[in-house]
Design a protein around this motif. Structure first.
Motif, PDB file in Angstrom:
ATOM      1  N   MET A   1       0.827  -1.204   0.000  1.00 42.50           N
ATOM      2  CA  MET A   1       0.000   0.000   0.000  1.00 42.50           C
ATOM      3  C   MET A   1       0.864   1.259   0.000  1.00 42.50           C
ATOM      4  O   MET A   1       0.555   2.228  -0.700  1.00 42.50           O
ATOM      5  N   LEU A   2       1.940   1.261   0.761  1.00 40.80           N
ATOM      6  CA  LEU A   2       2.824   2.428   0.788  1.00 40.80           C
ATOM      7  C   LEU A   2       3.359   2.745  -0.606  1.00 40.80           C
ATOM      8  O   LEU A   2       3.392   3.914  -1.023  1.00 40.80           O
ATOM      9  N   VAL A   3       3.780   1.715  -1.326  1.00 42.11           N
ATOM     10  CA  VAL A   3       4.291   1.929  -2.686  1.00 42.11           C
ATOM     11  C   VAL A   3       3.179   2.465  -3.580  1.00 42.11           C
ATOM     12  O   VAL A   3       3.378   3.427  -4.336  1.00 42.11           O
ATOM     13  N   LEU A   4       2.002   1.895  -3.493  1.00 40.34           N
ATOM     14  CA  LEU A   4       0.900   2.322  -4.350  1.00 40.34           C
ATOM     15  C   LEU A   4       0.387   3.708  -3.968  1.00 40.34           C
ATOM     16  O   LEU A   4       0.002   4.491  -4.846  1.00 40.34           O
ATOM     17  N   TRP A   5       0.377   4.045  -2.683  1.00 38.08           N
ATOM     18  CA  TRP A   5      -0.019   5.402  -2.281  1.00 38.08           C
ATOM     19  C   TRP A   5       0.962   6.426  -2.838  1.00 38.08           C
ATOM     20  O   TRP A   5       0.598   7.537  -3.168  1.00 38.08           O
ATOM     21  N   GLU A   6       2.216   6.033  -2.937  1.00 37.01           N
ATOM     22  CA  GLU A   6       3.245   6.926  -3.468  1.00 37.01           C
ATOM     23  C   GLU A   6       3.160   7.047  -4.989  1.00 37.01           C
ATOM     24  O   GLU A   6       3.285   8.137  -5.540  1.00 37.01           O
ATOM     25  N   ARG A   7       2.953   5.925  -5.674  1.00 34.79           N
ATOM     26  CA  ARG A   7       3.039   5.894  -7.148  1.00 34.79           C
ATOM     27  C   ARG A   7       1.694   5.889  -7.858  1.00 34.79           C
ATOM     28  O   ARG A   7       1.630   6.149  -9.046  1.00 34.79           O
ATOM     29  N   GLY A   8       0.653   5.491  -7.167  1.00 28.97           N
ATOM     30  CA  GLY A   8      -0.651   5.348  -7.810  1.00 28.97           C
ATOM     31  C   GLY A   8      -0.839   3.961  -8.380  1.00 28.97           C
ATOM     32  O   GLY A   8      -1.785   3.276  -8.050  1.00 28.97           O
ATOM     33  N   SER A   9       0.072   3.547  -9.240  1.00 31.16           N
ATOM     34  CA  SER A   9       0.044   2.194  -9.783  1.00 31.16           C
ATOM     35  C   SER A   9       1.455   1.833 -10.209  1.00 31.16           C
ATOM     36  O   SER A   9       2.314   2.703 -10.373  1.00 31.16           O
ATOM     37  N   CYS A  10       1.682   0.548 -10.364  1.00 31.53           N
ATOM     38  CA  CYS A  10       2.975   0.064 -10.845  1.00 31.53           C
ATOM     39  C   CYS A  10       2.814  -1.387 -11.265  1.00 31.53           C
ATOM     40  O   CYS A  10       1.784  -2.002 -11.032  1.00 31.53           O
ATOM     41  N   THR A  11       3.845  -1.906 -11.885  1.00 26.30           N
ATOM     42  CA  THR A  11       3.784  -3.298 -12.311  1.00 26.30           C
ATOM     43  C   THR A  11       4.166  -4.207 -11.138  1.00 26.30           C
ATOM     44  O   THR A  11       4.786  -3.763 -10.166  1.00 26.30           O
ATOM     45  N   VAL A  12       3.796  -5.462 -11.267  1.00 24.83           N
ATOM     46  CA  VAL A  12       4.199  -6.446 -10.258  1.00 24.83           C
ATOM     47  C   VAL A  12       5.725  -6.485 -10.178  1.00 24.83           C
ATOM     48  O   VAL A  12       6.296  -6.542  -9.093  1.00 24.83           O
ATOM     49  N   ARG A  13       6.390  -6.423 -11.323  1.00 23.62           N
ATOM     50  CA  ARG A  13       7.864  -6.433 -11.352  1.00 23.62           C
ATOM     51  C   ARG A  13       8.441  -5.269 -10.536  1.00 23.62           C
ATOM     52  O   ARG A  13       9.415  -5.441  -9.800  1.00 23.62           O
ATOM     53  N   GLU A  14       7.838  -4.094 -10.659  1.00 19.41           N
ATOM     54  CA  GLU A  14       8.298  -2.931  -9.889  1.00 19.41           C
ATOM     55  C   GLU A  14       8.085  -3.145  -8.393  1.00 19.41           C
ATOM     56  O   GLU A  14       8.942  -2.773  -7.584  1.00 19.41           O
ATOM     57  N   LEU A  15       6.967  -3.755  -8.019  1.00 17.84           N
ATOM     58  CA  LEU A  15       6.732  -4.076  -6.608  1.00 17.84           C
ATOM     59  C   LEU A  15       7.757  -5.079  -6.096  1.00 17.84           C
ATOM     60  O   LEU A  15       8.273  -4.939  -4.982  1.00 17.84           O
TER      61      LEU A  15
ATOM     62  N   ARG B   1      -3.625  -6.697 -16.926  1.00 18.71           N
ATOM     63  CA  ARG B   1      -2.552  -6.782 -17.912  1.00 18.71           C
ATOM     64  C   ARG B   1      -2.282  -5.380 -18.441  1.00 18.71           C
ATOM     65  O   ARG B   1      -3.218  -4.618 -18.698  1.00 18.71           O
ATOM     66  N   ALA B   2      -1.011  -5.034 -18.572  1.00 18.15           N
ATOM     67  CA  ALA B   2      -0.634  -3.718 -19.084  1.00 18.15           C
ATOM     68  C   ALA B   2      -1.075  -3.581 -20.537  1.00 18.15           C
ATOM     69  O   ALA B   2      -0.883  -4.498 -21.343  1.00 18.15           O
ATOM     70  N   ALA B   3      -1.655  -2.451 -20.873  1.00 25.21           N
ATOM     71  CA  ALA B   3      -2.132  -2.212 -22.235  1.00 25.21           C
ATOM     72  C   ALA B   3      -0.964  -2.165 -23.220  1.00 25.21           C
ATOM     73  O   ALA B   3      -1.072  -2.668 -24.338  1.00 25.21           O
ATOM     74  N   LYS B   4       0.153  -1.595 -22.805  1.00 25.75           N
ATOM     75  CA  LYS B   4       1.316  -1.449 -23.688  1.00 25.75           C
ATOM     76  C   LYS B   4       2.022  -2.776 -23.939  1.00 25.75           C
ATOM     77  O   LYS B   4       2.578  -2.987 -25.007  1.00 25.75           O
ATOM     78  N   ASP B   5       2.018  -3.627 -22.920  1.00 22.21           N
ATOM     79  CA  ASP B   5       2.727  -4.906 -23.046  1.00 22.21           C
ATOM     80  C   ASP B   5       2.046  -5.909 -22.120  1.00 22.21           C
ATOM     81  O   ASP B   5       2.215  -5.854 -20.904  1.00 22.21           O
TER      82      ASP B   5
END
Length: 146
Positions: free
Chosen positions: A45-59, A87-91
């Motif tokens: 949650m801390l990461v997502l509150w900071e970034r809004g969203s991210c990939t599983v790889r980034e987490l 699933r990411a729209a770009k990839d």
């Protein structure tokens, strides 16, 4: 009479770090329980509150967890309507994780939790920053590939 000539547990830095980590996690437990979060979920949650969203790889990279640990954790968080995975729209090889309205609503507690835990440590700002610097340096030195 010592059984061996290995250093005693009281001289082991690894034990001090382990004990400190467990004590910190236990200190967070009551307040996180009120929010319905486990400590690892709180970190997500801390990461997502900071970034809004991210990939599983980034987490995985940010939290220094492996996919096998993170995937069931995210599945539980999704079942509690805290996050959504897509699933990411770009990839489409990548899965993006983002907050739901329910997960975002918990954000109001983040500052209080951080300040309460900081106060509980009883460290001045300089000592707090020095401890963080030391722990980050230690992590960087012992992490794989360091």
């Amino acid at each position: 009479m010592p059984v061996s000539d290995t250093p005693p547990i009281a001289d082991q830095l690894c034990f001090d770090l382990y004990a400190a980590s467990r004590a910190m996690t236990n200190a967070y437990r009551p307040v996180l329980h009120e929010l319905g979060l486990t400590y690892p979920q709180y970190l997500v949650m801390l990461v997502l509150w900071e970034r809004g969203s991210c990939t599983v790889r980034e987490l995985v990279d940010e939290l220094m967890l492996d996919h096998g640990t993170l995937t069931p954790l995210l599945r539980r968080m999704e079942s509690h309507d805290l996050v959504v995975r897509r699933r990411a729209a770009k990839d489409e090889r990548f899965v993006e994780v983002s907050l739901t309205a329910t997960g975002d609503a918990l954000r109001v507690h983040a500052t209080r939790i951080h300040c309460d835990m900081k106060d509980a440590l009883g460290l001045g700002e300089a000592d707090f920053e020095a401890l963080q610097t030391t722990l980050r340096l230690l992590t960087a030195r012992v992490a794989p590939g360091a």
